[in-house]
Design a protein around this motif. Structure first.
Motif, short mmCIF file in Angstrom:
data_model
loop_
_atom_site.label_atom_id
_atom_site.label_comp_id
_atom_site.label_asym_id
_atom_site.label_seq_id
_atom_site.Cartn_x
_atom_site.Cartn_y
_atom_site.Cartn_z
N ALA A 1 0.83 -1.20 0.00
CA ALA A 1 0.00 0.00 0.00
C ALA A 1 0.87 1.25 0.00
CB ALA A 1 -0.92 0.00 1.21
N ALA A 2 0.27 2.35 -0.47
CA ALA A 2 0.92 3.66 -0.44
C ALA A 2 -0.11 4.64 0.10
CB ALA A 2 1.37 4.06 -1.83
N GLN A 3 0.39 5.75 0.65
CA GLN A 3 -0.52 6.68 1.30
C GLN A 3 -0.28 8.11 0.84
OE1 GLN A 3 -0.45 6.48 5.59
NE2 GLN A 3 -2.65 6.78 5.70
N GLY A 4 -1.36 8.88 0.72
CA GLY A 4 -1.27 10.30 0.42
C GLY A 4 -1.61 10.62 -1.02
N ARG A 5 -1.89 11.91 -1.26
CA ARG A 5 -2.32 12.34 -2.59
C ARG A 5 -1.20 12.22 -3.62
NH1 ARG A 5 -6.00 17.39 -0.66
NH2 ARG A 5 -7.95 16.26 -0.39
N ASP A 6 0.04 12.42 -3.23
CA ASP A 6 1.15 12.27 -4.19
C ASP A 6 1.23 10.83 -4.68
OD1 ASP A 6 1.82 14.91 -4.05
OD2 ASP A 6 3.48 14.63 -2.63
N ALA A 7 1.09 9.90 -3.75
CA ALA A 7 1.10 8.48 -4.12
C ALA A 7 -0.08 8.16 -5.04
CB ALA A 7 1.03 7.61 -2.86
N LEU A 8 -1.23 8.77 -4.74
CA LEU A 8 -2.41 8.59 -5.58
C LEU A 8 -2.14 9.07 -7.00
CD1 LEU A 8 -5.49 8.02 -5.99
CD2 LEU A 8 -5.87 10.40 -5.27
N ARG A 9 -1.55 10.27 -7.12
CA ARG A 9 -1.27 10.82 -8.46
C ARG A 9 -0.30 9.93 -9.23
NH1 ARG A 9 -2.34 15.92 -5.89
NH2 ARG A 9 -0.30 16.03 -4.92
N GLN A 10 0.75 9.47 -8.56
CA GLN A 10 1.72 8.59 -9.23
C GLN A 10 1.05 7.31 -9.71
OE1 GLN A 10 4.80 8.05 -6.31
NE2 GLN A 10 5.73 10.03 -6.72
N TRP A 11 0.19 6.76 -8.86
CA TRP A 11 -0.53 5.54 -9.20
C TRP A 11 -1.46 5.78 -10.39
CZ3 TRP A 11 -5.90 4.82 -8.75
CH2 TRP A 11 -6.35 3.50 -8.90
N ALA A 12 -2.18 6.91 -10.36
CA ALA A 12 -3.15 7.22 -11.41
C ALA A 12 -2.48 7.38 -12.77
CB ALA A 12 -3.94 8.48 -11.05
N VAL A 13 -1.33 8.06 -12.76
CA VAL A 13 -0.60 8.29 -14.01
C VAL A 13 -0.15 6.97 -14.62
CG1 VAL A 13 1.56 9.26 -14.92
CG2 VAL A 13 0.08 10.64 -13.44
N GLY A 14 0.13 5.98 -13.76
CA GLY A 14 0.61 4.67 -14.24
C GLY A 14 -0.47 3.79 -14.84
N ILE A 15 -1.74 4.19 -14.70
CA ILE A 15 -2.82 3.37 -15.25
C ILE A 15 -3.08 3.80 -16.68
CG2 ILE A 15 -5.31 2.89 -15.08
CD1 ILE A 15 -4.99 2.88 -12.11
N ASP A 16 -2.89 2.88 -17.60
CA ASP A 16 -2.89 3.28 -19.02
C ASP A 16 -4.17 2.89 -19.76
OD1 ASP A 16 -2.45 0.61 -18.94
OD2 ASP A 16 -0.49 0.65 -19.92
N SER A 17 -5.14 2.32 -19.09
CA SER A 17 -6.40 1.98 -19.75
C SER A 17 -7.56 2.54 -18.96
CB SER A 17 -6.60 0.46 -19.84
OG SER A 17 -5.46 -0.18 -20.30
N GLU A 18 -8.69 2.67 -19.62
CA GLU A 18 -9.89 3.14 -18.93
C GLU A 18 -10.37 2.05 -17.98
OE1 GLU A 18 -14.22 5.15 -19.97
OE2 GLU A 18 -13.08 4.16 -21.56
N VAL A 19 -10.78 2.46 -16.79
CA VAL A 19 -11.34 1.53 -15.82
C VAL A 19 -12.87 1.66 -15.88
CG1 VAL A 19 -11.45 0.86 -13.40
CG2 VAL A 19 -9.32 1.79 -14.32
N ILE A 20 -13.52 0.58 -16.32
CA ILE A 20 -14.98 0.57 -16.45
C ILE A 20 -15.57 -0.02 -15.18
CG2 ILE A 20 -16.92 -0.22 -17.88
CD1 ILE A 20 -14.88 1.33 -19.52
N VAL A 21 -16.56 0.66 -14.61
CA VAL A 21 -17.20 0.19 -13.38
C VAL A 21 -18.42 -0.65 -13.73
CG1 VAL A 21 -18.31 0.91 -11.23
CG2 VAL A 21 -16.44 2.26 -12.18
N GLY A 22 -18.53 -1.82 -13.10
CA GLY A 22 -19.68 -2.69 -13.28
C GLY A 22 -20.61 -2.60 -12.08
N ARG A 23 -20.95 -3.73 -11.52
CA ARG A 23 -21.85 -3.74 -10.37
C ARG A 23 -21.19 -3.05 -9.17
NH1 ARG A 23 -22.81 -10.08 -10.31
NH2 ARG A 23 -20.66 -9.91 -10.99
N MET A 24 -22.02 -2.40 -8.37
CA MET A 24 -21.51 -1.72 -7.18
C MET A 24 -22.32 -2.15 -5.97
SD MET A 24 -20.85 2.09 -8.71
CE MET A 24 -19.70 2.65 -7.46
#
Length: 122
Positions: free
Chosen positions: A45-68
């Motif tokens: 795990a990683a914590q904080g908004r900087d970690a979130l931004r780094q993680w988000a930038v590394g995702i290269d495909s669209e994430v489609i949401v199904g059932r919630m």
């Protein structure tokens, strides 16, 4: 004003969070997340908004949401990215995502959070 149950805003928060992620709108993604947001999976795990931004930038495909599924501030979202299907558990407090934990599949996400088919957001 009409009373809206909390679950609606929690679902809305998680959907808006995915929209920001898919649009790479890191400002909005940060606004929808707590300062100390935790992002994790079985590898760590990683914590904080900087970690979130780094993680988000590394995702290269669209994430489609199904059932919630939603219960007591926890939202489990079935997700598809390319050919891959998995699920993530979100904790939402005061319209901010405070943690995201990715599970390999919906069953394990529901088991880990104690949610069930009864919590499906129909």
């Amino acid at each position: 004003s009409t009373f809206t149950p909390m679950t609606t805003s929690e679902i809305a928060t998680v959907l808006a969070w995915h929209d920001a992620l898919n649009e790479k709108n890191l400002g909005t993604l940060g606004e929808l997340s707590s300062d100390d947001i935790e992002i994790g999976d079985a590898d760590g795990a990683a914590q904080g908004r900087d970690a979130l931004r780094q993680w988000a930038v590394g995702i290269d495909s669209e994430v489609i949401v199904g059932r919630m599924y939603v219960h007591d501030g926890v939202v489990v979202a079935e997700q598809t990215m390319g050919e891959q299907t998995f699920a993530s558990a979100f904790r939402v407090v005061h319209d901010d995502v405070t943690s995201v934990f990715r599970h390999p599949d919906l069953e394990s996400a529901l088991a880990a959070t104690g949610l069930s088919e009864d919590d499906l957001d129909a």
